[in-house]
Design a protein around this motif. Structure first.
Motif, PDB file in Angstrom:
ATOM      1  N   ALA A  84     -53.803  35.912 -20.827  1.00  0.00           N
ATOM      2  CA  ALA A  84     -53.756  36.925 -19.755  1.00  0.00           C
ATOM      3  C   ALA A  84     -52.584  36.442 -18.870  1.00  0.00           C
ATOM      4  N   CYS A  85     -51.871  35.313 -19.129  1.00  0.00           N
ATOM      5  CA  CYS A  85     -50.564  35.050 -18.399  1.00  0.00           C
ATOM      6  C   CYS A  85     -49.602  35.999 -18.509  1.00  0.00           C
ATOM      7  N   VAL A 110     -51.196  39.476  -8.755  1.00  0.00           N
ATOM      8  CA  VAL A 110     -50.661  38.772  -9.984  1.00  0.00           C
ATOM      9  C   VAL A 110     -50.929  37.334  -9.624  1.00  0.00           C
ATOM     10  N   SER A 111     -50.504  36.984  -8.485  1.00  0.00           N
ATOM     11  CA  SER A 111     -50.560  35.540  -8.081  1.00  0.00           C
ATOM     12  C   SER A 111     -51.782  34.992  -8.036  1.00  0.00           C
ATOM     13  N   VAL A 112     -52.746  36.013  -7.620  1.00  0.00           N
ATOM     14  CA  VAL A 112     -54.276  35.770  -7.360  1.00  0.00           C
ATOM     15  C   VAL A 112     -54.661  35.478  -8.712  1.00  0.00           C
ATOM     16  N   ALA A 113     -54.593  36.406  -9.487  1.00  0.00           N
ATOM     17  CA  ALA A 113     -54.855  36.360 -10.832  1.00  0.00           C
ATOM     18  C   ALA A 113     -54.513  34.893 -11.666  1.00  0.00           C
ATOM     19  N   ALA A 167     -49.290  46.128 -17.620  1.00  0.00           N
ATOM     20  CA  ALA A 167     -49.222  44.828 -17.924  1.00  0.00           C
ATOM     21  C   ALA A 167     -50.443  43.877 -17.222  1.00  0.00           C
ATOM     22  N   PRO A 168     -50.609  44.204 -15.815  1.00  0.00           N
ATOM     23  CA  PRO A 168     -51.717  43.427 -15.392  1.00  0.00           C
ATOM     24  C   PRO A 168     -53.125  43.816 -15.941  1.00  0.00           C
ATOM     25  N   LEU A 169     -53.506  44.849 -16.599  1.00  0.00           N
ATOM     26  CA  LEU A 169     -54.917  44.989 -17.304  1.00  0.00           C
ATOM     27  C   LEU A 169     -54.948  43.993 -18.089  1.00  0.00           C
ATOM     28  N   MET A 170     -54.116  43.217 -18.814  1.00  0.00           N
ATOM     29  CA  MET A 170     -54.393  42.250 -19.478  1.00  0.00           C
ATOM     30  C   MET A 170     -55.288  41.166 -18.965  1.00  0.00           C
ATOM     31  N   GLY A 173     -57.882  39.671  -8.957  1.00  0.00           N
ATOM     32  CA  GLY A 173     -56.314  39.833  -8.996  1.00  0.00           C
ATOM     33  C   GLY A 173     -55.694  41.121  -9.909  1.00  0.00           C
ATOM     34  N   VAL A 174     -56.330  41.323 -10.883  1.00  0.00           N
ATOM     35  CA  VAL A 174     -55.942  42.407 -11.502  1.00  0.00           C
ATOM     36  C   VAL A 174     -56.472  43.768 -10.831  1.00  0.00           C
TER      37      VAL A 174
END
Length: 302
Positions: A107-108, A133-136, A252-255, A288-289
């Protein structure tokens, strides 16, 4: 179908794909432990290039549709990064780690995707995307903290391997977009699978011949079909189309949704247990996401 409807359909397809990929961590862990990573890779890349050839023959009318030599080399490069390197590394990483941990590490990927996009200038990133993204990513680090503190070298080594795989997948995702726009999903996926999969299959022949195929049974072969045909071949095909429709930065953030999904399946299928720290890390990543995807976009002042 108008652009809005197509975008909605792509988002739904992406969520379905996250469910499929989340379940596949537990399924693939079982296959890797039964056959060994090399044995599984032999089966995967015996089947997937064959599927790619059949797909191109049915949809494009030829087993090897004509394509410019320059683009053929580019697709071979994509296949090497996305299949030979990424998939091979993922298999060994999952074998050393656990399904839930593997999903968290992979997930990174969106972090590297967004950095690569910014570096190459393909898409402009909004502030809310960077914040989300930073929070995730902070959630992912919290999740890994217990394993690092305990000094579990085998699992930590698997996580390092998976971290490298996440970078490779991000690079593949960005590099594939121009080919997808130029040649479409089927031809891009077909040639990348063909050129990237065949070398892995050839290198895995010795392990593949020695793998205990007779021990799989009906359940094992069903797991093989799920992992290779539905999750891998079908999943990569759908993922390419989703990125083409929605854009890499939005998709991409859905990962980050994959860890809680994979964790739920791992708990139900393999009995994997989670501490409060791990669950908190997963929850932060999910927040995050969500923020990255749905926070209102602020317009820059003119």
């Amino acid at each position: 179908m108008n652009a809005k409807q197509q975008n909605t359909l792509a988002l739904v397809a992406a969520f379905m794909l996250i469910l499929i990929w989340g379940a596949n961590f537990s399924v693939q862990k079982y296959l890797l432990d039964t056959l060994s990573p090399s044995g599984f890779l032999f089966a995967r890349y015996l089947i997937m290039p064959t599927c790619a050839l059949i797909m191109m023959r049915i949809t494009l009318g030829q087993f090897f549709p004509p394509i410019a030599r320059k683009d053929l080399f580019e697709l071979a490069s994509l296949g090497f990064i996305g299949h030979s390197l990424h998939v091979g590394i993922v298999c060994y990483g999952i074998h050393l780690s656990t399904p839930f941990s593997s999903s968290v590490i992979l997930a990174c990927g969106p972090i590297f995707t967004l950095l690569i996009l910014r570096w190459k200038g393909h898409e402009r990133l909004q502030r809310y995307q960077v914040l989300g993204v930073s929070v995730a990513f902070a959630g992912v680090l919290l999740f890994l903290s217990e394993k690092i503190m305990k000094g579990d070298m085998r699992a930590t080594g698997g996580d390092v391997v998976l971290f490298i795989a996440a970078v490779l997948f991000s690079y593949y995702t960005v590099q594939a977009k121009p080919m997808l726009e130029k040649h479409g999903n089927i031809l891009t996926m077909g040639y990348a699978t063909l050129w990237g999969g065949l070398p892995v299959m050839l290198l895995s022949i010795p392990a593949g011949l020695e793998a205990p195929w007779a021990t799989l049974g009906v359940q094992g072969w069903a797991a093989m079909g799920w992992s290779i045909l539905i999750s891998a071949f079908g999943g990569w095909l759908v993922w390419g189309w989703v990125n083409q429709v929605r854009g890499v930065a939005k998709t991409a953030p859905l990962m980050y949704l994959m860890p809680p999904v994979a964790g739920l399946f791992a708990w139900a299928i393999t009995g994997e247990q989670y501490t409060a720290t791990k669950l908190a890390g997963a929850a932060i990543a999910l927040f995050g996401v969500a923020y990255t995807q749905f926070a209102p976009q602020r317009k820059n002042p003119s």
